[in-house]
Design a protein around this motif. Structure first.
Motif, short mmCIF file in Angstrom:
data_model
loop_
_atom_site.label_atom_id
_atom_site.label_comp_id
_atom_site.label_asym_id
_atom_site.label_seq_id
_atom_site.Cartn_x
_atom_site.Cartn_y
_atom_site.Cartn_z
N MET A 108 0.87 -1.28 -0.08
CA MET A 108 0.02 0.05 0.07
C MET A 108 0.80 1.20 0.08
N ASP A 109 0.46 2.30 -0.70
CA ASP A 109 0.82 3.73 -0.17
C ASP A 109 0.76 4.10 0.84
N VAL A 110 1.55 4.56 1.64
CA VAL A 110 1.36 5.53 2.69
C VAL A 110 1.87 6.87 2.53
N LEU A 111 1.19 7.75 2.86
CA LEU A 111 1.33 9.21 2.66
C LEU A 111 1.29 9.87 4.08
N ALA A 112 2.32 10.40 4.46
CA ALA A 112 2.54 10.93 5.66
C ALA A 112 2.61 12.35 5.83
N PHE A 113 2.17 13.16 6.54
CA PHE A 113 2.22 14.66 6.66
C PHE A 113 2.80 15.10 7.97
N GLY A 114 3.60 15.89 8.00
CA GLY A 114 4.14 16.40 9.29
C GLY A 114 5.22 17.60 9.25
N ILE A 115 5.34 18.23 10.41
CA ILE A 115 6.44 19.23 10.22
C ILE A 115 7.62 18.61 10.62
N THR A 116 8.95 19.32 10.23
CA THR A 116 10.05 18.61 10.52
C THR A 116 10.84 18.92 11.61
N THR A 117 10.91 19.92 11.98
CA THR A 117 11.66 20.50 13.27
C THR A 117 10.49 21.21 14.34
N ASP A 118 11.00 21.05 15.54
CA ASP A 118 10.20 21.54 16.52
C ASP A 118 10.62 23.13 16.75
N PHE A 119 10.08 23.74 18.05
CA PHE A 119 10.16 25.27 18.17
C PHE A 119 11.75 25.50 18.47
N ARG A 120 12.58 24.23 18.54
CA ARG A 120 14.04 24.60 19.04
C ARG A 120 15.04 24.39 17.81
N THR A 121 14.18 24.23 16.57
CA THR A 121 14.88 23.84 15.52
C THR A 121 15.60 22.33 15.50
N LYS A 122 14.85 21.59 16.19
CA LYS A 122 15.55 19.96 16.42
C LYS A 122 14.41 19.33 15.82
N LEU A 123 15.02 18.34 14.96
CA LEU A 123 14.25 17.33 14.40
C LEU A 123 13.42 16.65 15.16
N PHE A 124 11.99 16.37 14.69
CA PHE A 124 11.22 15.59 15.90
C PHE A 124 11.73 14.07 15.22
N PRO A 125 11.68 13.04 16.48
CA PRO A 125 12.22 11.91 16.09
C PRO A 125 11.47 11.05 14.89
N GLY A 126 10.07 11.15 15.06
CA GLY A 126 9.16 10.73 13.88
C GLY A 126 9.63 11.09 12.44
N SER A 127 9.61 12.55 12.57
CA SER A 127 10.30 13.26 11.25
C SER A 127 11.61 12.72 10.76
N GLN A 128 12.55 12.43 11.42
CA GLN A 128 13.97 12.29 11.13
C GLN A 128 13.76 10.85 10.85
N ARG A 129 12.96 9.67 11.31
CA ARG A 129 12.80 8.36 10.71
C ARG A 129 12.30 8.26 9.48
N LEU A 130 11.20 9.17 9.32
CA LEU A 130 10.51 9.39 8.01
C LEU A 130 11.69 9.90 6.80
N ILE A 131 12.35 10.66 7.17
CA ILE A 131 13.22 11.26 6.39
C ILE A 131 14.56 10.07 5.81
N GLU A 132 14.84 9.24 6.75
CA GLU A 132 15.67 8.12 6.61
C GLU A 132 14.88 7.00 5.86
N LEU A 133 13.64 6.76 5.89
CA LEU A 133 13.10 5.59 5.26
C LEU A 133 12.17 5.93 3.91
#
Length: 215
Positions: A108-133
């Motif tokens: 199946m296609d999986v379409l994920a939507f989210g912001i990349t970094t938080d208010f401290r300009t740090k990557l969210f763990p979920g976003s980081q893993r999405l970028i990796e995969l």
């Protein structure tokens, strides 16, 4: 080939609107999807956009296995042709791995939507893993705007209109109410100067600010 696609951008750039639109387009072609979300502004089990669009969704909780949930739905006679995930930055890394397994094992296609970094300009763990995969990372083309009119590139958390850079990574708030006790605001490079719309306005009205005469 099925894909894991990560649609990313700052707050207020239309991610949830696009998620709802893509789901609508697929349903109009007779396809059925499963929609996951977490901590949506409209409440539990909702996917909503700031334009007022709302659709039902499955609320993701801590420790929830998204792959197992989908397999259980299919085993019970349900149907799913694709998966949409909003607020994907709030997923745990292992839940992103489960999304990748849905693509690989269930086709199946999986379409994920989210912001990349938080208010401290740090990557969210979920976003980081999405970028990796992810097979593709798409930056949304609807530009959110800083109070100054420039393209917004950073997410800021505010308390009473003042920008803060410390605190828990996830605190519920909204860019529509940045001047309230806890809010959010999208900024350009003004993020580095911690200059929100409220502080800029206060500075412009301050008697200590000398007028500048154009040369």
């Amino acid at each position: 080939m099925p894909e894991l696609v990560f649609f990313s951008g700052t707050m207020d750039c239309g991610k949830s609107t696009l998620a709802i639109q893509l789901g609508h387009n697929r349903s109009a072609r007779g396809l059925q999807g499963v929609v996951f979300t977490r901590d949506d502004r409209a409440g539990e089990g909702k996917l909503s956009s700031r334009l007022g669009l709302v659709t039902e969704a499955v609320e993701v909780t801590d420790g929830m296995d998204l792959y197992a949930h989908l397999v259980a739905e299919l085993s019970g006679g349900g149907r799913a042709d694709y998966v949409i995930v909003d607020e994907a930055q709030f997923l745990a890394p292992e839940q992103v791995d489960q999304l990748a397994r849905i693509v690989d094992d269930l086709g199946m296609d999986v379409l994920a939507f989210g912001i990349t970094t938080d208010f401290r300009t740090k990557l969210f763990p979920g976003s980081q893993r999405l970028i990796e995969l992810a097979d593709r990372v798409e930056t949304l083309q609807v530009e959110a705007m800083c109070w100054c009119g420039a393209r917004a590139t950073h997410n800021a958390r505010t308390v009473g209109g003042e920008m803060v850079v410390e605190g828990a990574q996830v605190v519920v708030g909204d860019v529509n109410r940045p001047a309230e006790e806890i809010g959010y605001e999208v900024l350009c490079r003004h993020h580095r100067r911690r200059m929100t719309s409220a502080t800029a306005h206060a500075g412009a009205l301050s008697p200590d600010v000398l007028p500048v005469t154009p040369v």
